[in-house]
Write an enzyme that holds these catalytic residues in place. Structure first.
Site, PDB file in Angstrom:
ATOM      1  N   TRP A  61      37.591  71.181  44.403  1.00  0.00           N
ATOM      2  CA  TRP A  61      38.968  71.273  44.856  1.00  0.00           C
ATOM      3  C   TRP A  61      39.876  71.655  43.700  1.00  0.00           C
ATOM      4  CZ3 TRP A  61      41.479  65.873  46.138  1.00  0.00           C
ATOM      5  CH2 TRP A  61      41.146  64.937  45.156  1.00  0.00           C
ATOM      6  N   HIS A  69      58.148  81.825  48.037  1.00  0.00           N
ATOM      7  CA  HIS A  69      58.256  83.194  48.535  1.00  0.00           C
ATOM      8  C   HIS A  69      57.265  84.108  47.824  1.00  0.00           C
ATOM      9  CE1 HIS A  69      61.871  82.226  50.927  1.00  0.00           C
ATOM     10  NE2 HIS A  69      62.013  81.308  49.983  1.00  0.00           N
ATOM     11  N   HIS A  73      54.801  85.409  53.425  1.00  0.00           N
ATOM     12  CA  HIS A  73      55.582  84.182  53.512  1.00  0.00           C
ATOM     13  C   HIS A  73      56.695  84.290  54.541  1.00  0.00           C
ATOM     14  CE1 HIS A  73      57.874  86.464  50.418  1.00  0.00           C
ATOM     15  NE2 HIS A  73      58.934  85.890  50.989  1.00  0.00           N
ATOM     16  N   ASP A  75      60.623  83.331  55.573  1.00  0.00           N
ATOM     17  CA  ASP A  75      61.973  83.031  55.087  1.00  0.00           C
ATOM     18  C   ASP A  75      62.695  82.179  56.124  1.00  0.00           C
ATOM     19  OD1 ASP A  75      61.503  84.674  52.915  1.00  0.00           O
ATOM     20  OD2 ASP A  75      62.757  86.322  53.630  1.00  0.00           O
ATOM     21  N   HIS A  79      67.322  79.891  53.070  1.00  0.00           N
ATOM     22  CA  HIS A  79      66.928  80.666  51.889  1.00  0.00           C
ATOM     23  C   HIS A  79      68.131  81.387  51.283  1.00  0.00           C
ATOM     24  CE1 HIS A  79      64.833  83.257  49.190  1.00  0.00           C
ATOM     25  NE2 HIS A  79      64.809  84.314  49.957  1.00  0.00           N
ATOM     26  N   HIS A 207      68.882  89.724  54.167  1.00  0.00           N
ATOM     27  CA  HIS A 207      68.918  88.300  53.877  1.00  0.00           C
ATOM     28  C   HIS A 207      70.245  87.695  54.325  1.00  0.00           C
ATOM     29  CE1 HIS A 207      65.452  89.172  51.269  1.00  0.00           C
ATOM     30  NE2 HIS A 207      65.215  87.876  51.298  1.00  0.00           N
TER      31      HIS A 207
END
Length: 258
Positions: A61, A69, A73, A75, A79, A207
């Site tokens: 492990w 990000h 990914h 958003d 954000h 954005h």
């Protein structure tokens, strides 16, 4: 058969195909580069804890470190400053993580112009052929940029003027946020905005508009070429990081194969 039993049967027989839209996550995964005066996101890193050895004889492990990000990914609205009082990634309703998808293919235009911008009239022309964008679904913007994902330099495609990657015009970003019925925008590039979006008016319009309206983004998608223009169902599974602004995600599409 029940609806879910029918789906399970069709998945088992291949009548419904699962297409993985996720980029593999490793130290080689391209990451966004901001101007040096700003904080930078960390590339993906693994720290081995044990590998069937004296640190742990029967198990392997790792710890990992990465930015929210990085790689493929999600958003969340918080954000961006325009969505600062909206959902974090852990608060996104699970029912919104499974939704229909429309795939708009502009890879030919981007091959000729890496700074190509999606405009409202492009979407309207697509709708005239394929029908309206799905209510409560995703607009997936295919540009062919996933072919560059093996190289940080090719993926960011920057020169002295900055990055040159495709995106969405300010007018189209506002339209997607305020008028289009979709819940979010998915792209193959490092972010939902164009590489030159720092110089737009307003800057970074995807954005600002999408996050400010409570909509979502998905980035660094792959294999959009395997999806039909309509009919796919998208499954986006970000890590539910409490107060997080986004998270690496496994993104899958269900596609009916006749």
């Amino acid at each position: 058969m029940s609806l879910l039993a029918t789906l399970a049967d069709r998945l088992a027989t291949g009548a419904v195909e699962v297409v993985d839209l996720t980029a593999p996550l490793s130290a080689e995964t391209p990451v966004i580069q901001l101007p040096p005066q700003f904080a930078q996101t960390a590339p993906f890193q693994l720290e081995e804890l044990s590998r069937y050895d004296d640190r742990g004889p029967a198990w392997y492990w790792n710890n990992f470190r990465t930015g929210e990000h990085t790689g493929t990914h999600f958003d969340a609205p918080n954000h961006w400053v325009t969505g600062r009082d909206r959902e974090d990634v852990a608060s996104v309703p699970a029912a919104r993580l499974i939704a229909p998808a429309a795939v708009l293919d502009f890879s030919a235009q981007v091959a000729d112009d890496p700074d190509f911008l999606l405009e409202v009239h492009h979407v309207r022309e697509w709708e005239s052929v394929h029908g309206p964008l799905p209510a409560g679904g995703w607009l997936l913007y295919r540009t062919g940029w996933d072919a560059r994902s093996g190289s940080q330099e090719q993926f960011l495609n920057a020169d002295d003027a900055g990055p040159h990657t495709p995106g969405v015009s300010p007018a189209c970003a506002r339209w997607l946020a305020e008028e289009a019925p979709v819940i979010g925008l998915g792209v193959e590039t490092v972010g939902t905005d164009a590489g030159a979006a720092h110089s737009f008016d307003p800057p970074f319009p995807c954005h600002a508009a999408l996050m400010g309206s409570g909509k979502y983004g998905l980035t660094q998608l792959q294999n959009l070429a395997l999806l039909p223009p309509t009919g796919a169902v998208l499954i986006a599974a970000p890590l539910p990081i409490v107060t997080g602004s986004g998270a690496p995600s496994r993104v899958l599409a269900l596609v009916e194969r006749r």
